[in-house]
Scaffold this motif. Structure first.
Motif, PDB file in Angstrom:
ATOM      1  N   ARG A  23       1.863  21.375   0.408  1.00 17.35           N
ATOM      2  CA  ARG A  23       2.183  20.105  -0.237  1.00 17.35           C
ATOM      3  C   ARG A  23       1.230  19.884  -1.401  1.00 17.35           C
ATOM      4  NH1 ARG A  23       6.000  15.986  -1.223  1.00 17.35           N
ATOM      5  NH2 ARG A  23       4.818  14.709  -2.686  1.00 17.35           N
ATOM      6  N   ALA A  30      -2.820  19.519  -1.513  1.00 18.28           N
ATOM      7  CA  ALA A  30      -3.373  18.839  -0.341  1.00 18.28           C
ATOM      8  C   ALA A  30      -3.274  19.707   0.900  1.00 18.28           C
ATOM      9  CB  ALA A  30      -2.653  17.519  -0.117  1.00 18.28           C
ATOM     10  N   GLY A  53      -6.519  17.534   4.717  1.00 22.77           N
ATOM     11  CA  GLY A  53      -5.068  17.720   4.793  1.00 22.77           C
ATOM     12  C   GLY A  53      -4.465  17.381   6.138  1.00 22.77           C
ATOM     13  N   SER A  55      -3.836  14.416   7.722  1.00 26.77           N
ATOM     14  CA  SER A  55      -2.795  13.394   7.688  1.00 26.77           C
ATOM     15  C   SER A  55      -1.584  13.846   6.878  1.00 26.77           C
ATOM     16  CB  SER A  55      -3.349  12.086   7.110  1.00 26.77           C
ATOM     17  OG  SER A  55      -4.283  11.509   8.003  1.00 26.77           O
ATOM     18  N   THR A  56      -1.810  14.646   5.856  1.00 26.88           N
ATOM     19  CA  THR A  56      -0.694  15.196   5.079  1.00 26.88           C
ATOM     20  C   THR A  56       0.177  16.082   5.955  1.00 26.88           C
ATOM     21  OG1 THR A  56      -1.968  15.142   3.022  1.00 26.88           O
ATOM     22  CG2 THR A  56      -0.070  16.617   3.086  1.00 26.88           C
ATOM     23  N   LYS A  59       2.196  13.904   8.343  1.00 28.29           N
ATOM     24  CA  LYS A  59       3.297  13.241   7.641  1.00 28.29           C
ATOM     25  C   LYS A  59       4.469  14.180   7.409  1.00 28.29           C
ATOM     26  CE  LYS A  59       0.609   9.721   5.171  1.00 28.29           C
ATOM     27  NZ  LYS A  59       0.111   9.270   3.846  1.00 28.29           N
ATOM     28  N   LEU A  65       7.004  12.922   4.748  1.00 31.79           N
ATOM     29  CA  LEU A  65       6.629  13.493   3.457  1.00 31.79           C
ATOM     30  C   LEU A  65       7.260  14.880   3.342  1.00 31.79           C
ATOM     31  CD1 LEU A  65       4.708  12.989   0.966  1.00 31.79           C
ATOM     32  CD2 LEU A  65       2.985  14.299   2.227  1.00 31.79           C
TER      33      LEU A  65
END
Length: 276
Positions: A23, A30, A53, A55-56, A59, A65
């Motif tokens: 991402r 990230a 990274g 939480s990315t 998501k 996301l």
């Protein structure tokens, strides 16, 4: 609680699987080509410094996301091509406060049951089961605004499990809790796995939490998955007396940085979220 229809049963070969998942936000990557497999029924932890990274990744796995490239499957379903199927098979406990302080515990669970499309005839039974599992039966009719931090977190876990998902994602599940409340949450997480066979993926900054609670741990640093293994295995790679703090410092080159009332919990989680 009822299982998914036969056509919707999760493929459990790897209940969470990513391949080169990436991402980017403009020039910032990230999450960088993360390949991961989480086994059915395990508690898997993600650790890493702020901005690593974690939480990315959560998501993307919860369909909040879209990935820039790479693939991810959760409970057998592709997060991009089958997002509704993914959401039907997961629960999500975010960092930010998700329980409504103006409602009772029972009312919060009723809202969750409706959102997760639990059939009306089954809602009361499921709510009672969730309250019992989380030790909240005596607080069912109390306003959540009067709950302690640990009680709020247990309610949020109950909300996320009202439809008995195959996978539960927990982003910093004990942030802002005192040691006694943290251990109570750990005990209830273990109960979920023991009673329902739930696969649980958590992110945490607390090395004792990762060490005690997780079957395996992944160490994220600068968007890359640098290490994966059982806590004892990761520590043994560093030395006979190593701790997870030592593993963290060795892999990331940094030191670790990391309960109260309803208002305290909201403020603490908001602060943690802003820096994750």
């Amino acid at each position: 609680m009822a299982a998914p229809d036969s056509g919707d049963r999760p493929n459990e070969a790897g209940i969470i699987e990513t391949q080169a998942l990436t991402r980017s936000f403009g020039d910032l990557t990230a999450l960088d080509a993360v390949s991961l497999q989480v086994r059915p029924g395990e508690i898997f932890g993600l650790i890493g410094p702020n901005g690593a990274g974690k939480s990315t990744l959560i998501k993307m796995l919860t369909t909040l996301l879209p990935p820039t490239s790479g693939t991810a499957r959760v409970a057998g379903f592709d997060v991009v091509r089958q997002p509704a199927k993914v959401r039907a098979h997961i629960g999500y406990v975010p960092q930010l406060l998700s329980a409504d302080g103006a409602l009772t515990a029972y009312e919060n669970l009723l809202v969750s049951a409706r959102l997760y499309l639990v059939p009306p005839a089954q809602r009361a039974v499921r709510i009672e089961a969730a309250l019992k599992l989380m030790d909240l039966e005596d607080a069912a009719q109390r306003l959540v605004s009067g709950f302690s931090g640990g009680m709020i977190r247990r309610l949020e876990i109950a909300q996320s499990m009202i439809h008995e998902p195959a996978v539960l994602f927990m982003d910093e599940p004990t942030v802002g809790l005192d040691p006694v409340a943290r251990r109570a949450v750990w005990d209830h997480v273990r109960q979920l796995r023991a009673n329902l066979g739930t696969t649980i993926l958590i992110t945490t900054h607390l090395m004792d939490e990762a060490d005690e609670l997780c079957d395996r741990i992944g160490v994220l640093h600068a968007g890359r998955l640098e290490e994966v293994g059982a806590p004892q295995e990761l520590k043994a790679r560093i030395g006979p007396e190593a701790t997870l703090d030592d593993v963290f410092a060795h892999v990331t080159g940094t030191e670790i940085t990391t309960a109260g009332s309803y208002r305290d919990v909201r403020q603490t989680r908001a602060s943690a979220r802003a820096h994750s």
